[in-house]
Design an enzyme around this catalytic site. Structure first.
Site, PDB file in Angstrom:
ATOM      1  N   ASP A   1       3.787 -10.231  -2.099  1.00 51.55           N
ATOM      2  CA  ASP A   1       4.871  -9.165  -1.463  1.00 51.55           C
ATOM      3  C   ASP A   1       6.009  -9.539  -2.204  1.00 51.55           C
ATOM      4  O   ASP A   1       6.439 -10.350  -1.788  1.00 51.55           O
ATOM      5  CB  ASP A   1       4.776  -9.248  -0.020  1.00 51.55           C
ATOM      6  CG  ASP A   1       5.525  -7.982   0.693  1.00 51.55           C
ATOM      7  OD1 ASP A   1       6.456  -7.714   0.262  1.00 51.55           O
ATOM      8  OD2 ASP A   1       5.123  -7.669   1.908  1.00 51.55           O
TER       9      ASP A   1
ATOM     10  N   CYS B   1       9.660   6.252 -10.346  1.00 48.19           N
ATOM     11  CA  CYS B   1       9.433   7.428 -10.945  1.00 48.19           C
ATOM     12  C   CYS B   1       9.729   8.387 -10.104  1.00 48.19           C
ATOM     13  O   CYS B   1       8.797   9.378  -9.844  1.00 48.19           O
ATOM     14  CB  CYS B   1       8.109   7.546 -11.256  1.00 48.19           C
ATOM     15  SG  CYS B   1       6.744   6.676 -10.004  1.00 48.19           S
TER      16      CYS B   1
END
Length: 429
Positions: A303, A375
């Site tokens: 993580d 993105c």
């Protein structure tokens, strides 16, 4: 044994899983394609992608053509009718064949009693097509985006939102990355030409090639040998800002499926690369990419908010953080994003990005480079995210990408044929 299934019903069920259950098409589609013949794989993909790209229009048309929506166990028929409408509107499939196969799909989903209804709705559309489309083209549904996303785009890009929407609704080009450890771009383009295909080099990104016509990867010269990788030009732009060097310790965070990990190693084959992603399943694709390209990197599940759990106190010369985001810059490539995302996701994603940035910054060496990339096209995840980080992080300095007031470089969808992408290059003082 011959594979023979009703593609229309398969597409309808896949689309239902995306829209009603929030599943990703990239997870649903590949197993379905294994169930059909090779020649039908492309059509199944076209039906799924096409319906999701034009879902707003198909939903609008069904509401006009039917007095009541299909609910409960009949809901799959709703999506089957969408598949039928899409074929009539957007494919070269002869209308009689599109109707017959779609109606027959009712049998495959165990709703044979609704064959007459499906046939009736599709024939009614054929009769009223011109007037219905004229009315649709005057409605807000014509933008083919959910209203919450349209509002965010209009607010962020008052002059450009329409061109962003139009780009999102197009089919994407196929971009490749030539592996410079095997071939120069020019020498690989010559091999492509010999194979009877045409490609064009990108003006700014030295490894990027756009195919004139998309092709299956097994047809590309040297794909299995690792000479070339499928990767959008905008994603390749990350290396321009990261500029990895041999001998450096480099972290690729949120690395799956491994396109940028392998690009780092193509640019700097002697770099020591650690690739980390939270999703153990997607990490298998990082291993696959490394194996095909014959490269080595350390790959870990972890993580990004808790780096000490997977790298201890290790410091890196360069960090690429391809942050988890709304993916609103790659809608043309993944049209299901429009229907998987919700407005409430954006502040949650921005908070997650902020936590990862803060956590990983302490693992960057003094003088080191961190490239933050998404993105997305939404400022909350991009320029505003970096602006806030710079304000609270005294030893962070923006480099080469934008200004402190408007940090980062934002590529919009379709600009130079690439996806929507954001980059910010940060140096640790």
């Amino acid at each position: 044994m011959k594979k023979q299934r009703n593609l229309r019903s398969m597409a309808a069920q896949a689309i239902e899983q995306v829209v009603e259950q929030g599943q990703s098409l990239s997870n649903i589609l590949p197993p379905l394609q294994q169930k059909v013949s090779d020649k039908d794989k492309a059509l199944l993909q076209e039906l799924c992608f096409g319906v999701l790209r034009t879902l707003s229009q198909l939903e609008w048309l069904i509401n006009k053509l039917m007095a009541r929506p299909m609910t409960g166990k009949q809901r799959t028929v709703h999506y089957l009718i969408m598949v039928g409408l899409y074929q009539l509107l957007y494919t070269r499939i002869p209308p009689h064949a599109a109707l017959a196969e779609t109606v027959e799909g009712a049998v495959a989903i165990k709703r044979p009693q609704l064959k007459g209804l499906i046939n009736g709705v599709l024939r009614q559309f054929q009769r009223q097509q011109d007037e219905l489309l004229a009315e649709f083209n005057a409605s807000d549904a014509r933008y083919l985006h959910p209203s919450w996303l349209l509002k965010r785009l209009q607010k962020a890009y008052p002059e450009q939102w329409q061109s962003i929407v139009e780009a999102n609704n197009q089919r994407p080009p196929m971009w490749l990355r030539v592996n410079r450890t095997h071939h120069s771009r020019d020498s690989w383009l010559a091999l492509l030409d010999e194979a009877g295909m045409k490609g064009f080099p990108h003006a700014d990104y030295p490894d990027a090639v756009q195919l004139e016509t998309p092709a299956p990867v097994h047809a590309l010269p040297g794909f299995e040998e690792g000479w070339v990788t499928v990767q959008d030009a905008s994603a390749q732009g990350c290396m321009t800002w990261l500029a990895p060097q041999n001998g450096e310790h480099i972290l690729d965070l949120c690395a799956a499926p491994g396109g940028k990990t392998t690009h780092i190693l193509e640019v700097a084959p002697e770099a020591q690369v650690l690739a980390v992603d939270i999703d153990e399943q997607r990490l298998s694709r990082v291993y696959d990419n490394l194996k095909r390209l014959g490269m080595k990197a350390t790959v870990k599940q972890g993580d990004g908010r808790y780096p000490s759990q997977w790298c201890g106190e290790q410091q890196f010369d360069r960090i690429l953080l391809d942050a988890p985001c709304s993916a609103t810059g790659v809608i043309r490539r993944h049209p299901d994003i429009k229907w998987l995302r919700r407005d409430r996701d954006i502040p949650e994603l921005a908070q997650l990005q902020s936590e990862i940035l803060d956590a990983i910054w302490s693992h960057l060496k003094s003088g080191g480079t961190l490239v933050y990339a998404t993105c997305s096209v939404l400022p909350e995840e991009n320029s505003l995210q970096i602006k806030a980080f710079l304000q609270r992080t005294a030893d962070a300095e923006l480099c080469e990408t934008g200004t402190p007031e408007q940090p980062g470089k934002q590529n919009l969808p379709g600009a130079e044929e690439g996806d929507g992408f954001f980059y910010a290059k940060l140096i640790k003082k």
